[in-house]
Design a protein around this motif. Structure first.
Motif, mmCIF file in Angstrom:
data_model
loop_
_atom_site.group_PDB
_atom_site.id
_atom_site.type_symbol
_atom_site.label_atom_id
_atom_site.label_comp_id
_atom_site.label_asym_id
_atom_site.label_seq_id
_atom_site.Cartn_x
_atom_site.Cartn_y
_atom_site.Cartn_z
ATOM 1 N N UNK A 17 0.844 -1.189 0.000
ATOM 2 C CA UNK A 17 0.000 0.000 0.000
ATOM 3 C C UNK A 17 0.876 1.235 0.000
ATOM 4 N N UNK A 18 0.607 2.095 -0.993
ATOM 5 C CA UNK A 18 1.317 3.361 -1.088
ATOM 6 C C UNK A 18 0.307 4.464 -0.867
ATOM 7 N N UNK A 19 0.464 5.273 0.173
ATOM 8 C CA UNK A 19 -0.529 6.314 0.458
ATOM 9 C C UNK A 19 -0.652 7.352 -0.645
ATOM 10 N N UNK A 20 0.299 7.358 -1.593
ATOM 11 C CA UNK A 20 0.172 8.317 -2.677
ATOM 12 C C UNK A 20 -0.897 7.897 -3.666
ATOM 13 N N UNK A 21 -1.341 6.640 -3.583
ATOM 14 C CA UNK A 21 -2.379 6.122 -4.479
ATOM 15 C C UNK A 21 -3.706 6.012 -3.687
ATOM 16 N N UNK A 22 -4.708 6.812 -4.086
ATOM 17 C CA UNK A 22 -6.021 6.856 -3.405
ATOM 18 C C UNK A 22 -7.129 6.564 -4.429
ATOM 19 N N UNK A 23 -8.154 5.862 -3.965
ATOM 20 C CA UNK A 23 -9.334 5.556 -4.822
ATOM 21 C C UNK A 23 -10.597 5.691 -3.963
ATOM 22 N N UNK A 24 -11.602 6.332 -4.512
ATOM 23 C CA UNK A 24 -12.883 6.523 -3.810
ATOM 24 C C UNK A 24 -13.990 5.769 -4.555
ATOM 25 N N UNK A 25 -14.613 4.806 -3.877
ATOM 26 C CA UNK A 25 -15.705 4.012 -4.420
ATOM 27 C C UNK A 25 -16.543 3.482 -3.251
#
Length: 702
Positions: A17-25
C-alpha cells in the motif's frame, strides 16, 4: 536504468500500500437483475513517469483474478481482451486518468462479486488498488414501471395514461415499453424504447374493472417487468339491495323481490342498504318523505338503520336511495307493524248532530228520551280489529253491516238504559270500551189524589222522571215547598230512584172554591195537576136527602157528559180530517210498545175521584194510565198510606208537541178538561174512618 524499472514493476504489481495512491468508491452496490447501474469512482496517484500526453489505462477485475494473466471485466485499453460474460455489459466511463466509474448494463445474478481497480500510466505507474474494493450485490427484479391514471374515468371522455420506468442514472439505456389490455389499440400498444409511454383512449362503461398493463423489456431476453392497473370507469349507482334482520344476533337476509315485511310491536329490526357505484354513492334511508339517516360521500357502500323497539308509528314505506353525480337508484320496503287493539275510543253524536264528542271509558252518558243517538267505536290495530257492540252480555246486530263500529239508536227509550260495550279484537289481543247510558225524560205526574180526613184534607202526589223531579204544592196562589209544617198545613216529601212523592195534609176546614195544584219539574220539563174543591154548604145532611142530591147530581152530570161526548166526537172527526198525523216510527232497539206520551203537556181525559161509596157509582171503571212502574210502597208517608182515599187517573193524549229539552209552557196556558166522571167505589180495605161527604165540582190537570 534497468533497476528502477524493475522496482517499479515489482511495486505496482504487489499488494503493498502506497498512500500516494487513493481511490474513492462505495463499498456495496445493490442492483436488481436486468437493470443498469453506475458505480461512481475517482482516483489519485503521483505524477511520476508520465506527462499529460501519456495515455492512462484502467482495468476492473473480479476479485481473486491475477492481473498479469487473468482477464478484466472491463478496460479501456485497446485490443485488450475482457471476460466473455461481461463483454458489452461492463464499461468504463470517462477518462481513467481521473474517473474510474464503472457502468454495468443488464445486471445478472452471476455478476455478484468483489471488484478492484488497476491503473497504468507511463513507465512508473502500475498500481492495483487492492485496498479499495466494492461488492456488487444482485437481487431479484422487483421494480415496476409506474402508470399514471386518473382515479375515476368518465365514460365518453378521452383520457391519456402514462407509463414511466425510472432509471437511477442517465447513462443506463432505456427499456422497451409496451401496453397490453382490452382498451389498448394495436397502434397505441406498439412497443417503443423510451423512458415513458403514453396511451390515449376513450373509456366506455363496459371498461370498468378491466385491466391495463404496461410492460418494460430489457436487452437480455426473458428479463422484463410490468405493472397492471384496474380501470375505474364512473357509473351511476346499481345493484341496490335491502337486507333485514329481526334480531340483533341473527344474520341479515336480502329481501330480494319481497317488498313487504311484517314485524310485531316491540320487536328489534335492522335494515341494511348496499349499493354499487363509481364514484361511491351517497346512501340515505327515508320513511315516507322524512329522511332518517344518510352516509358520508366518501363512506362505505352500506348504510344501516336500526330500530331497537319497533313502535306502531314506525310502520310505513322505507326507501333506500343511492346517488352520485351520474345518477341514482332507489328501492323501497313496506314495513307493517302488527299489534293488538289499542287507543280504543267511542265518539258520540246526539240528536242528529254532525259534531262527534269523545266519551271516557266507563263514563255515564245522559241522553234525553226520544232523541237519536249514534255511537262510533274506533280502535288502532294491525291487522284491523273486528268491532262489535254488546249490551248485557248480548251482542247487538250492527246498525251498518259495512261498519260494525257504528251503533245507532234512532229514538232513545228508558229501556235503553244500561251499559253498552264496544269490543275490538284481532289475533294479537282485544280491548273493551264501556259506556253507561242514562236516559233522561221530563216528569210523568201521578196525582194528586185527595181524601177527606176528619175536618181536613189529605192529598198525595207522585211523579217519575230522570233526573228525579222536584215536587211542590200550590194552595190558591200560595206556594208550598220543601218540608213544610204549621198549624194548618203539613207537607212531607220523599224520593227513591226516579220517583218523587209528596203528601199534603190540610187540618182546617175547606173554604169554598179551594184550588190545589201539584207541580213536578226537572231540567227537561214540568207538569202540573189542579183540583178545585167545593165543600157541602149545608154540612152533614140526612142519608136519604144526601142520596137524592147525589142521585140528581149524578143524573144531571151524566146527561151533561153524554152531550159533551157527542159534540166532541163530531169535532174530533173534523180535526182528524184536517190534520192527519204521520205514522209512528217502529220501536227502536229495546223500545217497548207503550205509547209515546208528551210529558210536558198531558191532558187527562177521564178522571175518577173516589171519596166514598154512593148509589151513582158506575159498574165499570176506567183503566188508569200510569208510568211503567208504580211508585215504591215507601214513597208515601205512613199516615198518608193509612188514611188516603184512592183516586184513579186514566189519561189519553191528543196530538201535541214532542218532548224536548226546552222549559215547559207557562202555567197560565192550562189544558182544559174534556171529560169528567165521578166514581165512588167505596172505602179501601185499610181505611178505618169514614170521610165526610165532599163534592168535587172541578178537577183540572196541566
Amino acid at each position: 536504468m534497468l533497476l528502477p524499472l524493475l522496482l517499479a514493476v515489482l511495486w505496482g504489481g504487489s499488494w503493498a500500500h502506497d498512500p500516494r495512491f487513493q481511490l474513492q468508491v462505495q463499498e456495496l452496490v445493490r442492483v436488481q437483475e436486468g437493470l443498469c447501474v453506475v458505480v461512481p469512482c475517482s482516483i489519485t496517484y503521483p505524477a511520476i513517469g508520465w506527462t499529460h500526453s501519456t495515455p492512462a489505462y484502467g482495468f476492473w477485475f473480479q476479485d481473486q483474478t491475477r492481473t498479469d494473466s487473468g482477464l478484466p471485466v472491463a478496460t479501456n485499453k485497446p485490443d485488450h481482451d475482457v471476460q466473455p460474460h461481461t463483454q458489452g455489459r461492463f464499461q468504463l466511463l470517462g477518462n481513467p486518468s481521473q474517473n474510474c466509474s464503472l457502468l454495468i448494463r443488464d445486471v445478472q445474478m452471476e455478476d455478484s462479486a468483489l471488484y478492484f481497480f488497476r491503473f497504468e500510466r507511463g513507465y512508473y505507474i502500475r498500481y492495483n488498488f487492492m485496498e479499495y474494493k466494492f461488492r456488487l450485490e444482485v437481487t431479484a427484479l422487483t421494480q415496476k414501471p409506474e402508470i399514471y391514471i386518473p382515479e375515476t374515468l368518465q365514460p365518453g371522455h378521452q383520457v391519456t395514461l402514462i407509463c414511466v420506468f425510472n432509471w437511477t442514472f442517465e447513462e443506463c439505456p432505456a427499456p422497451t415499453l409496451s401496453w397490453m389490455g382490452a382498451t389498448a389499440s394495436s397502434h397505441e400498444a406498439r412497443p417503443r424504447t423510451s423512458y415513458f409511454s403514453a396511451l390515449t383512449f376513450t373509456p366506455r362503461p363496459q371498461d370498468h374493472d378491466t385491466e391495463l398493463t404496461c410492460r418494460a423489456d430489457f436487452s437480455r431476453k426473458g428479463v422484463s417487468t410490468e405493472n397492471t392497473v384496474q380501470l375505474s370507469v364512473a357509473y351511476a349507482p346499481k345493484d341496490l339491495v335491502i337486507s333485514t334482520s329481526q334480531s340483533d344476533v341473527s344474520a341479515l337476509e336480502p329481501q330480494g323481490n319481497r317488498p313487504h315485511l311484517e314485524v310485531q310491536k316491540g320487536q328489534f329490526l335492522r335494515l341494511l342498504c348496499t349499493a354499487d357505484g363509481m364514484p361511491l354513492a351517497t346512501l340515505s334511508w327515508a320513511l315516507q318523505d322524512r329522511v332518517l339517516s344518510w352516509s358520508h360521500p366518501s363512506g362505505s357502500r352500506t348504510l344501516e338503520l336500526v330500530l331497537p323497539r319497533v313502535k306502531a308509528e314506525d310502520a310505513g314505506r322505507y326507501t333506500c336511495r343511492a346517488e352520485n353525480r351520474l345518477g341514482s337508484q332507489s328501492r323501497s320496503l313496506d314495513v307493517f307493524v302488527q299489534y293488538a287493539p289499542e287507543n280504543l275510543k267511542v265518539m258520540v253524536s246526539q240528536a242528529n248532530r254532525t259534531v262527534l264528542e269523545n266519551a271516557g271509558n266507563g263514563a255515564s252518558l245522559p241522553v234525553l228520551e226520544g232523541q237519536s243517538l249514534r255511537l262510533l267505536c274506533v280502535a288502532h290495530s294491525n291487522p284491523p280489529a273486528r268491532l262489535s257492540w254488546a249490551r248485557k252480555g248480548q251482542t247487538l246486530s250492527p246498525s251498518q253491516p259495512s261498519d260494525p263500529g257504528v251503533l245507532e239508536l234512532p229514538q232513545i227509550q228508558t229501556e235503553h238504559e244500561g251499559e253498552f260495550t264496544c269490543r275490538a279484537q284481532n289475533p294479537l289481543g282485544s280491548q273493551n270500551f264501556s259506556l253507561s247510558l242514562s236516559v233522561a225524560y221530563p216528569p210523568q205526574l201521578l196525582g194528586p189524589s185527595c181524601s177527606r180526613v176528619d175536618e181536613g184534607l189529605l192529598c198525595n202526589c207522585s211523579s217519575r222522571a230522570q233526573p228525579t223531579p222536584s215536587l211542590r204544592w200550590r194552595l190558591g196562589e200560595g206556594l208550598l215547598e220543601g218540608q213544610l209544617s204549621n198549624a194548618s198545613f203539613k207537607v212531607t216529601s220523599s224520593s227513591s230512584g226516579p220517583w218523587a212523592n209528596s203528601c199534603l195534609s190540610h187540618s182546617e176546614g175547606l173554604s169554598s172554591g179551594l184550588s190545589l195544584s201539584c207541580e213536578a219539574q226537572n231540567v227537561h220539563g214540568a207538569q202540573r195537576a189542579t183540583v178545585l174543591l167545593r165543600p157541602d154548604e149545608k154540612g152533614l145532611a140526612s142519608k136519604a136527602f144526601s142520596s137524592g142530591i147525589f142521585l140528581g147530581s149524578g143524573l144531571t152530570t151524566l146527561l151533561f157528559l153524554c152531550l159533551i161526548l157527542i159534540i166532541l166526537k163530531i169535532l174530533r172527526k173534523k180535526w182528524t180530517a184536517a190534520e192527519v198525523p204521520a205514522p209512528a216510527p217502529a220501536p227502536a232497539l229495546g223500545e217497548s210498545p207503550r205509547s209515546r206520551v208528551s210529558r210536558r203537556s198531558t191532558i187527562l181525559d177521564y178522571i175518577n175521584v173516589v171519596p166514598k161509596t154512593g148509589p151513582l157509582a158506575p159498574k165499570q171503571k176506567a183503566k188508569p194510565s200510569s208510568p211503567s212502574r208504580p211508585p215504591p210502597p215507601d214513597a208515601y208517608p205512613p199516615e198518608s198510606r193509612k188514611n188516603q182515599k184512592e183516586v184513579h187517573l186514566v189519561s189519553r193524549n191528543r196530538p201535541g208537541p214532542k218532548s224536548s229539552t226546552q222549559a215547559p209552557e207557562s202555567e197560565n196556558n192550562q189544558e182544559e178538561l174534556h171529560y169528567a166522571v165521578l166514581d165512588f167505589p167505596g172505602l179501601r180495605p185499610w181505611e178505618t174512618q169514614r170521610p165526610k161527604n165532599t163534592q168535587y165540582a172541578e178537577i183540572q190537570f196541566h
